[in-house]
Design an enzyme around this catalytic site. Structure first.
Site, short mmCIF file in Angstrom:
data_model
loop_
_atom_site.label_atom_id
_atom_site.label_comp_id
_atom_site.label_asym_id
_atom_site.label_seq_id
_atom_site.Cartn_x
_atom_site.Cartn_y
_atom_site.Cartn_z
N GLY A 293 45.90 34.98 40.56
CA GLY A 293 45.12 35.83 41.43
C GLY A 293 43.65 35.54 41.21
O GLY A 293 43.21 35.36 40.07
N CYS A 294 42.89 35.47 42.30
CA CYS A 294 41.51 34.99 42.17
C CYS A 294 40.66 35.93 41.32
O CYS A 294 39.90 35.50 40.46
CB CYS A 294 40.89 34.78 43.55
SG CYS A 294 41.03 36.18 44.68
N ASN A 295 40.79 37.22 41.55
CA ASN A 295 40.02 38.18 40.74
C ASN A 295 40.51 38.18 39.31
O ASN A 295 39.73 38.30 38.36
CB ASN A 295 40.16 39.59 41.31
CG ASN A 295 39.67 39.69 42.73
OD1 ASN A 295 38.56 39.28 43.05
ND2 ASN A 295 40.50 40.23 43.62
N ALA A 296 41.82 38.06 39.15
CA ALA A 296 42.40 38.15 37.82
C ALA A 296 41.95 37.00 36.94
O ALA A 296 41.55 37.21 35.78
CB ALA A 296 43.93 38.17 37.92
N THR B 265 39.31 35.20 37.32
CA THR B 265 37.86 35.28 37.11
C THR B 265 37.54 36.22 35.95
O THR B 265 36.72 35.89 35.07
CB THR B 265 37.17 35.76 38.40
OG1 THR B 265 37.48 34.84 39.45
CG2 THR B 265 35.67 35.84 38.23
#
Lengths: 348, 348, 348, 348
Positions: free
Chosen positions: C150-153, C155
């Site tokens: 997941g992109c937010n995860a 990051t």
């Protein structure tokens, strides 16, 4: 009855917003508009969105041009207020939108601003809870020197002060991260404020505890009852001209229920027109407050994290600066507090 | 004295702007707000920027819910006005912000819209010059059925009609290219209106003469005196929520001086509050008209190209739609035309 | 040598980014592109920015169309991967950009996603520290089933894992606030993703601990050595099509010097090409990573707050999704890890 | 084989884009990067998106620092190229991204730029049709002095030259309106380029025939066969960092069919990799060309208006400037024209 008004620094963003609001205010009559490098210009070419004032001509900002008004609003660079205010009559209401008179502690001033310290004026955030169940509003009645708040500082203080005052959150490990528009940095020719640098990008600045609004927040939270305040504060420039979306979190005092937490905010802001807690599950957006003199708050209790999360949307130029200045002036002068101020934003 | 008002289609963008303006209007009292899929919702959750109306509840749009008001504003999808208007009392002032009653020619309707044609109402652009030195304003006095204009159409018509009426420009080879914000396309779930598609991009649509506002522009320019009208019209979606920046050019009638050209616009709009020609060398920006009921025009004579260039900035939701509707209603009802309407934008 | 590749879900944003990167990759040959509602369309009309692939035709996403490739990249809605993967040969490298195979704990899956749980695959964030001084990269060598993050995860995990692994920060009171662009939410027709809702506004969502990336972050931090993880996580949509600017803070373990804190990150990412700690005093902007397969970190020690602040900029579609998928595939196949991937962004 | 390259003016936007593209070019080796006020700085702090070059140090722009390279790219302010070029070896390939060497007519130079005129170099738009069915490409083979085009100028010229060359449109009443991003105006500290002035707004400039790209367009159209050229040209700044969306119209020569009009463009650009006419009914968006070295054109015949409408999307920094420079350099040096250049954009 109408009060004669001067706006100093009328060519900047805060000055423009003051004029926009004052022009619609039934009790204030704009008599003088001043500037420095733009003195001699028509307002129509400097603030082209203010068509109703387009033919007004900017005069130089001096003690003389500001003298003789009932109310003087200052929207000058930091450090410039002292010189022009010293000679103004003590009975004149002066509202400073700059930082010069916000901080009560001269060490804070020295650490975060520097230069000559001019002392604190009454702080222009009427809804802030202070001691003994009172609010900052009480101190503004009859005031003649008012310091309008820093936009980020008042947004965060309004977000958390109710929980501090009610004793339901801890003040010693606050974290605030703010998405902010570049107009808060003023009409300044700086590389990081160029459109090409900001369009399509999110740009942090003043990371790690250096932002000048930090001591101002701490001061407000102490006024609300905090013994110690510790805050991690990070602003992020995002591509919207106006607006602050502040996400602030604090640890919940152990043993406090979610309902008790929420009640602290509900009780504090019940009856307030310009600070509103949204219904549970709703959170504000900055577009909703564009041009409106209102701070909208959404609150969630994150039980897994042991923290309350308060998201606040404020237009940095309106409720964050010029609207707060006018609201405070209304109170000081004994006019109805909401005169000339709308809670509605311009959206979408 | 206060007129009772209903707003049909209050959950959309035009409906929201009507409510924002009506709430600040001293002569209108919002009594009913209607919607379709959002019926039963609080306005606070559907139009979260309208805090003063947050507790109002949307009711279903029907002839019954709209009956019994002094004024009904319609902000419905195209084709929906006829059904709800038929049963309204003839003395009720009905202002339609949709397209159903704009076109006087049923062939235009068939070619650009299609479906049942309901006939034209008085066109809500008061400043448009019509025959014999008169303006469209004259036809609105006492009107009970008014068609608010298409936002792009009125912007282009106001840009060029003065030159047509004065005989200084030709109507047979007009070119208009518009930078427009997506709110003009309404709150519609279409792929090309997604933020990811529009942020950072300029996207043309309806290229090559297919846009529905073309016959409406031609109709206005014929009303101003054009025999034939030919217009190349291209809208481009750009990343701003609101606003139209229309660049319109027309050939100057040979032998006309630059001063004569400029005078046509100056004469037409002298004394107009809501349409303003900026001083020579100044050109408007859409931010300057955000939320304001004003069309700002800048004009240049390009002698090398033999063309006049008129750049117009309009807020599609305010002067382009809801503001025009209210301004027209003011005229129809005999209220001062500028009641409740500001010329100032919210900028930056 | 060239690997034959299929991209499933090629009409979405993640699918488009996979194609953009794969087209420039010297070892991969795009053989099949699939979609659902867009099957039968030319890529040129669905992904008009991919001119080099404009004449490719999308076929239906089925086990049959995906069979027979060396590598299959999945960019499907959550829950759709299982059905199409079950029949693929075990030796085929499958990289899933959806969430179906990220979480190792089925209770997390049930709590945050729900529906059938398909089990975890190797997690595609090579630079994450895991136990014993190793990195997640080691687990990807030779893998045939990989879950892109997941992109937010990823990051946030990359932002804090070095401090966890080194024991210099506490994992029990993390706060992360993210400014994110709407492309992370996919090409979905939802009201809150309309341009008119997002332009000029900062909009929070999933406030209060409900975002699906929270358990994924906790899982990564536990892999880095955290015993317990508590995180307050708030994403804010801002008006940029792509990009994540994550501000993450954690309490510094008492007695740790600022230099020791910084050293944890420097040591972890020394030699990493796609995760970079910027020099002291520099902080990243999302524009700097647009289209680049890189996570840029800036770090400050806020001694007054007792917290480290890590600001990370990632392009959600590149290093956040498609770039991570290709980087992981490079590792799995034994190709040089950086093949086909650039660290440079497209700015301004 | 690899050519040693210097980039002068590497701290600006065009300089940054040159470096981004050159770094990915297999035949060019960046040896020297120069600047003026930023000399001595690391590229990492001046162009933070170029991570692969972050440790390069900018040196002062002088004839000495530029001497001794195979290729020199100049991205300097207008008027600065002459001084640094005079001493460079005649065999060195010099590509100027500034305006100094674009105009063949010294009267045009005097009228639109002024100051010393340095004479014209070979014009770097390979796809432009010139006389006798040839293209500008032919003149670039073996060239050692090349003037990269003005971004707006080449966009409009590529839009209309095919119709001029084929004799299907008239050159005497062209109208072009362009939506442009502020990066085209460079990294300049000007008030009208501040983010607060551009966010949420569409701002016209150089209205009425004063833009410096007008004579450059006319020159290109004359090269394509036009006897006389008259063009009304209006650029509008819109809130996207990069991109040009040019809408250009010209009258169709009477008696020409729509198919004949379209065929002129199809024939001209058939086989061109970096200029593409989209299929009928499709029109380009600037996001689709972001970072790509490609001009996408959409064409419509508006029979009612008697005009062809060509909409062109170009990234002003890539195909508009730096990409054109490198493409031209490839041709001059006899390298495959497409080396190091991608047609794909970064979207959304």
């Amino acid at each position: 009855m109408s009060y004669s008004v001067a706006v100093a620094g009328a060519s900047g963003y805060a000055g423009g917003e003051l004029l926009r609001l004052l022009d619609a205010h039934p009790e204030f009559a704009i008599r003088t508009v001043t500037a420095h490098s733009n003195a001699g210009q028509r307002l129509g070419s400097v603030q082209p969105h203010l068509r109703s004032l387009a033919d007004r001509v900017l005069v130089e900002t001096t003690p003389d041009t500001l003298a003789g008004h009932d109310v003087v609003f200052l929207a000058l660079p930091h450090g410039a207020s002292g010189a022009v205010t010293a000679d103004l009559d003590e009975s004149t209401l002066v509202v400073d939108c700059g930082a010069d008179h916000r901080l009560v502690n001269d060490n804070d001033w020295a650490a975060f601003y520097g230069g000559e310290y001019f002392g604190a004026w009454d702080y222009g955030v009427p809804e802030l809870p202070i001691e003994a169940g009172r609010k900052q509003r009480d101190r503004l009645v009859g005031a003649t020197r008012i310091a309008a708040p820093g936009c980020n500082a008042s947004t965060v203080a309004l977000s958390l002060a109710p929980g501090i005052a009610a004793g339901v959150i801890e003040s010693t490990d606050i974290v605030s991260v703010l998405a902010v528009g570049p107009s808060g940095a003023g009409k300044n020719l700086k590389l990081n404020l160029l459109a090409s640098e900001i369009l399509g990008s999110a740009n942090p600045y003043a990371v790690g505890g250096t932002h000048r609004h930090i001591p101002e927040i701490a001061q407000s939270l102490r006024a609300a009852g905090a013994a110690d305040v510790s805050i991690s504060f990070t602003p992020v420039l995002v591509p919207m001209s106006r607006g602050i979306l502040a996400t602030s979190t604090a640890r919940i005092v152990p043993g406090t229920s979610a309902a008790e937490v929420r009640a602290a905010w509900e009780n504090t802001y019940a009856g307030e027109r310009f600070v509103e807690l949204l219904p549970e599950g709703e959170f504000p957006r900055t577009a909703d407050v564009l041009g409106g003199n209102v701070a909208l708050l959404g609150l969630a209790v994150d039980e897994a994290a042991g923290r309350v999360v308060v998201v606040a949307a404020v237009d940095n130029l309106t409720k964050g600066t010029a609207g707060a200045a006018i609201q405070s002036a209304n109170i000081a002068l004994g006019i109805d507090e909401s005169t000339g101020l709308s809670v509605n934003g311009v959206a979408p």
